[in-house]
Design an enzyme around this catalytic site. Structure first.
Site, mmCIF file in Angstrom:
data_model
loop_
_atom_site.group_PDB
_atom_site.id
_atom_site.type_symbol
_atom_site.label_atom_id
_atom_site.label_comp_id
_atom_site.label_asym_id
_atom_site.label_seq_id
_atom_site.Cartn_x
_atom_site.Cartn_y
_atom_site.Cartn_z
ATOM 1 N N HIS A 72 28.133 20.452 59.018
ATOM 2 C CA HIS A 72 29.279 20.561 58.112
ATOM 3 C C HIS A 72 30.377 19.621 58.585
ATOM 4 O O HIS A 72 30.883 19.757 59.690
ATOM 5 C CB HIS A 72 29.793 22.003 58.070
ATOM 6 C CG HIS A 72 28.985 22.890 57.183
ATOM 7 N ND1 HIS A 72 29.513 23.965 56.514
ATOM 8 C CD2 HIS A 72 27.685 22.848 56.836
ATOM 9 C CE1 HIS A 72 28.575 24.551 55.800
ATOM 10 N NE2 HIS A 72 27.443 23.901 55.986
ATOM 11 N N TYR A 201 37.772 29.470 53.627
ATOM 12 C CA TYR A 201 38.628 30.517 54.215
ATOM 13 C C TYR A 201 39.762 30.772 53.214
ATOM 14 O O TYR A 201 40.459 29.829 52.833
ATOM 15 C CB TYR A 201 39.233 30.048 55.542
ATOM 16 C CG TYR A 201 38.266 29.931 56.706
ATOM 17 C CD1 TYR A 201 37.455 28.814 56.870
ATOM 18 C CD2 TYR A 201 38.181 30.946 57.655
ATOM 19 C CE1 TYR A 201 36.584 28.706 57.953
ATOM 20 C CE2 TYR A 201 37.317 30.846 58.749
ATOM 21 C CZ TYR A 201 36.523 29.730 58.883
ATOM 22 O OH TYR A 201 35.665 29.629 59.953
ATOM 23 N N PRO A 293 37.027 36.874 64.782
ATOM 24 C CA PRO A 293 36.045 35.875 64.341
ATOM 25 C C PRO A 293 36.621 34.733 63.503
ATOM 26 O O PRO A 293 35.911 33.768 63.217
ATOM 27 C CB PRO A 293 35.041 36.702 63.521
ATOM 28 C CG PRO A 293 35.753 37.955 63.147
ATOM 29 C CD PRO A 293 36.778 38.202 64.203
ATOM 30 N N TYR A 385 39.043 23.538 65.897
ATOM 31 C CA TYR A 385 37.927 24.148 65.163
ATOM 32 C C TYR A 385 36.592 23.572 65.635
ATOM 33 O O TYR A 385 35.625 24.310 65.804
ATOM 34 C CB TYR A 385 38.101 23.954 63.651
ATOM 35 C CG TYR A 385 37.158 24.823 62.837
ATOM 36 C CD1 TYR A 385 37.495 26.143 62.528
ATOM 37 C CD2 TYR A 385 35.938 24.333 62.392
ATOM 38 C CE1 TYR A 385 36.628 26.953 61.797
ATOM 39 C CE2 TYR A 385 35.062 25.131 61.665
ATOM 40 C CZ TYR A 385 35.423 26.436 61.359
ATOM 41 O OH TYR A 385 34.561 27.241 60.650
HETATM 42 P P1 RFL Z 1 26.404 40.016 72.989
HETATM 43 O O1 RFL Z 1 25.822 39.191 71.925
HETATM 44 O O2 RFL Z 1 27.151 41.240 72.636
HETATM 45 O O3 RFL Z 1 25.208 40.403 73.981
HETATM 46 C C1 RFL Z 1 25.362 41.360 75.015
HETATM 47 C C2 RFL Z 1 24.013 41.998 75.268
HETATM 48 O O4 RFL Z 1 24.130 42.917 76.349
HETATM 49 C C3 RFL Z 1 23.437 44.110 76.014
HETATM 50 N N1 RFL Z 1 23.984 45.228 76.817
HETATM 51 C C4 RFL Z 1 23.375 45.772 77.895
HETATM 52 N N2 RFL Z 1 22.210 45.488 78.486
HETATM 53 C C5 RFL Z 1 21.862 46.242 79.557
HETATM 54 N N3 RFL Z 1 22.625 47.260 80.033
HETATM 55 C C6 RFL Z 1 23.812 47.567 79.468
HETATM 56 N N4 RFL Z 1 24.569 48.559 79.940
HETATM 57 C C7 RFL Z 1 24.221 46.809 78.347
HETATM 58 N N5 RFL Z 1 25.317 46.845 77.545
HETATM 59 C C8 RFL Z 1 25.159 45.887 76.632
HETATM 60 C C9 RFL Z 1 23.661 44.262 74.524
HETATM 61 O O5 RFL Z 1 22.685 45.104 73.921
HETATM 62 C C10 RFL Z 1 23.549 42.806 74.065
HETATM 63 O O6 RFL Z 1 22.232 42.458 73.728
HETATM 64 O O7 RFL Z 1 27.372 39.151 73.930
HETATM 65 P P2 RFL Z 1 27.325 37.586 74.358
HETATM 66 O O8 RFL Z 1 25.937 37.220 74.811
HETATM 67 O O9 RFL Z 1 28.472 37.390 75.256
HETATM 68 O O10 RFL Z 1 27.525 36.777 72.993
HETATM 69 C C11 RFL Z 1 28.758 36.835 72.321
HETATM 70 C C12 RFL Z 1 28.556 36.687 70.823
HETATM 71 O O11 RFL Z 1 27.567 37.605 70.401
HETATM 72 C C13 RFL Z 1 29.861 36.919 70.034
HETATM 73 O O12 RFL Z 1 30.942 36.332 70.715
HETATM 74 C C14 RFL Z 1 29.803 36.324 68.606
HETATM 75 O O13 RFL Z 1 28.861 37.009 67.832
HETATM 76 C C15 RFL Z 1 31.172 36.401 67.926
HETATM 77 N N6 RFL Z 1 31.161 35.932 66.533
HETATM 78 C C16 RFL Z 1 31.186 34.578 66.235
HETATM 79 N N7 RFL Z 1 31.148 33.661 67.223
HETATM 80 C C17 RFL Z 1 31.100 32.318 66.924
HETATM 81 O O14 RFL Z 1 31.075 31.508 67.861
HETATM 82 N N8 RFL Z 1 31.062 31.845 65.627
HETATM 83 C C18 RFL Z 1 31.093 32.701 64.576
HETATM 84 O O15 RFL Z 1 30.996 32.254 63.438
HETATM 85 C C19 RFL Z 1 31.188 34.120 64.859
HETATM 86 N N9 RFL Z 1 31.210 35.015 63.856
HETATM 87 C C20 RFL Z 1 31.194 36.849 65.482
HETATM 88 C C21 RFL Z 1 31.225 36.355 64.143
HETATM 89 C C22 RFL Z 1 31.179 38.227 65.718
HETATM 90 C C23 RFL Z 1 31.233 39.100 64.649
HETATM 91 N N10 RFL Z 1 31.209 40.473 64.962
HETATM 92 C C24 RFL Z 1 30.242 41.361 64.458
HETATM 93 C C25 RFL Z 1 32.052 40.981 66.018
HETATM 94 C C26 RFL Z 1 31.273 37.221 63.082
HETATM 95 C C27 RFL Z 1 31.301 38.594 63.321
HETATM 96 C C28 RFL Z 1 31.418 39.504 62.127
HETATM 97 C C1 PHB Z 2 29.825 33.429 59.693
HETATM 98 O O1 PHB Z 2 29.140 32.615 59.054
HETATM 99 O O2 PHB Z 2 29.390 34.567 59.974
HETATM 100 C C2 PHB Z 2 31.184 33.052 60.123
HETATM 101 C C3 PHB Z 2 31.636 31.773 59.880
HETATM 102 C C4 PHB Z 2 32.916 31.413 60.271
HETATM 103 C C5 PHB Z 2 33.718 32.331 60.895
HETATM 104 C C6 PHB Z 2 33.256 33.608 61.161
HETATM 105 C C7 PHB Z 2 31.976 33.976 60.771
HETATM 106 O O3 PHB Z 2 34.979 31.975 61.266
#
Ligand code: RFL
Ligand code: PHB
Length: 390
Positions: A72, A201, A293, A385
């Site tokens: 993108h 957005y 996010p 970004y």
């Molecule tokens: P995770 O992915 O939460 O993984 C942690 C893992 O640890 C396990 N765990 C355990 N295992 C053993 N013993 C325990 N006691 C444990 N406790 C937990 C869990 O089951 C899990 O498998 O953390 P990690 O690896 O640091 O990764 C971080 C990312 O997942 C997170 O920052 C992103 O998803 C955030 N996020 C976004 N990030 C981006 O860079 N670009 C995006 O577009 C973006 N969109 C988002 C997002 C997060 C969202 N939510 C749901 C909060 C959109 C949303 C809606």
């Molecule tokens: C997504 O595609 O889930 C997404 C994209 C951009 C954001 C957050 C989430 O800033």
């Protein structure tokens, strides 16, 4: 049993670290409390910075990303019913972002780990970490009713916001910084054509909205919702009506709706712990910090953390050099706070804050007007970004 580094958590942070260390000849064991299938089904991030893409390529998991990832060159911001394009590529001198789901990143990393024969234990129960203030830490867990103990040199806490590692640090050794926002995001995944080829957005009096995607046939969209809302209060029809009401006329009229295949509500929070290292325990990714996010930074910060952590651990093993370990936390935190600032700013700019009042609303509109008319402001947005260097 003994290994060099025990990694707690098989999310993107834990899996990327495992691959980085494997390539440097360092043995790891990953302990994950959920099943492989459960981890793969969590719909989360979608936007990867170029630095994250480069890291995934470098560790040998870029083949499918290269084929299926969508480059993108920009995105749009909509306010006052009008869309304004942010040309990331032009504003940054040639940098893009890539749309590729976190589920796919995770699958590629899990496949690479299985292919190199490195060990992972899924459905590990009651994981606990001990002795990380000494030279010989220990990790205990239960699996299928049997208790296990692993001796190691280091523990990497990649276990997300609710994990056990951060909670195992004595309260006096850790400082927490937090801001909780008074709203959440209701997200829907649907097998429908995205509204536009790029992300939109939306700032709207009814609240923020985001039109994103996973592929040309899979949409990921969000609307700002109340923290008291429950998913059951949002049947598909209500969701699509609400999203449509926040879009500009052209987008609203081309919005394709369909049954949701996933629907969830996420609260928004900014959170950082300092430091990110406690003796031989290192925190990385969401275990150490959360961003709202809006700036798409969470997964990307997990990538830069484990890049720094791998450099520290490789420096230690190659030179038996404790100084390499000392660099981890300050190097991470510099980049973490930059991403925290940007995510907080994007969130403040685009959401409807119930307590902002009329003055706050006018300031928000003035900032949006300034942003889209100022080359300097646009450059600052674009530079952040696409991701600051690491
Ligand atoms: P995770 O992915 O939460 O993984 C942690 C893992 O640890 C396990 N765990 C355990 N295992 C053993 N013993 C325990 N006691 C444990 N406790 C937990 C869990 O089951 C899990 O498998 O953390 P990690 O690896 O640091 O990764 C971080 C990312 O997942 C997170 O920052 C992103 O998803 C955030 N996020 C976004 N990030 C981006 O860079 N670009 C995006 O577009 C973006 N969109 C988002 C997002 C997060 C969202 N939510 C749901 C909060 C959109 C949303 C809606
Ligand atoms: C997504 O595609 O889930 C997404 C994209 C951009 C954001 C957050 C989430 O800033």
């Amino acid at each position: 049993m003994r290994t060099q580094v025990v990694i707690i958590g098989s999310g993107p942070a834990g899996l990327m670290l495992g691959q980085l260390l494997h390539l440097a000849g360092i043995d790891t064991l990953i302990l994950e409390q959920k099943s492989r299938e459960y981890v793969l089904a969590r719909i989360r991030a979608g936007v990867l910075e170029q630095g994250c893409v480069d890291l995934l390529q470098r560790i040998g998991v870029g083949a499918r990303l290269r084929q299926e990832g969508l480059a993108h060159q920009g995105f749009e911001i909509c306010f006052g019913g009008k869309r304004h394009r942010i040309n990331l590529n032009a504003l940054t001198g040639g940098t893009n972002v890539t749309v590729y789901g976190q589920t796919e990143v995770t699958r590629d990393l899990m496949d690479a780990r299985a292919a190199c024969g490195a060990s992972s234990v899924y459905e590990a129960e009651q994981v606990s970490v001990h002795g990380f203030d000494s030279a010989s830490p220990v990790v205990r867990y239960r699996k299928d009713g049997v208790q296990h103990e692993i001796a190691c040199d280091f523990i990497a806490g990649c276990d997300g916001f609710h994990g056990v590692c951060r909670q195992s640090v004595p309260a006096g050794s850790i400082r927490e910084f937090e801001r909780v926002y008074p709203f959440g995001w209701l997200g829907v995944l649907s097998e429908t054509r995205p509204v536009s080829e790029e992300l939109i957005y939306v700032n709207h009096p009814r609240g923020f909205a985001l039109c994103s995607m996973r592929s040309p046939t899979l949409s990921r969209t969000y609307v700002q919702c109340s923290l008291n809302d429950k998913v059951e209060q949002w049947p598909d029809e209500r969701y699509w009506d609400e999203l449509r009401s926040r879009l500009d006329e052209a987008a609203a009229s081309t919005l394709v709706t369909g049954p949701s295949i996933e629907k969830s509500i996420a609260p928004l929070r900014s959170f950082v712990v300092e430091p990110m290292r406690f003796g031989r325990l290192f925190l990385a990714g969401d275990a150490a910090h959360i961003v709202p996010p809006t700036g798409a930074k969470g997964l990307n910060l997990a990538a830069s953390d484990v890049h720094y952590l791998s450099e520290s651990l490789i420096g230690y093993y190659h030179g038996k050099n404790e100084a390499a370990l000392d660099e981890y936390s300050p190097r991470c935190l510099r980049r973490v706070w930059q991403a925290e600032r940007f995510s907080w700013w994007m969130t403040s700019l685009l959401h409807n804050f119930p307590d902002n009042g009329d003055f706050g609303q006018r300031i928000q509109q003035a900032e949006l007007e300034y942003l889209v008319n100022s080359e300097a402001a646009l450059k600052s947005l674009a530079e952040n970004y696409v991701g600051l260097p690491y």
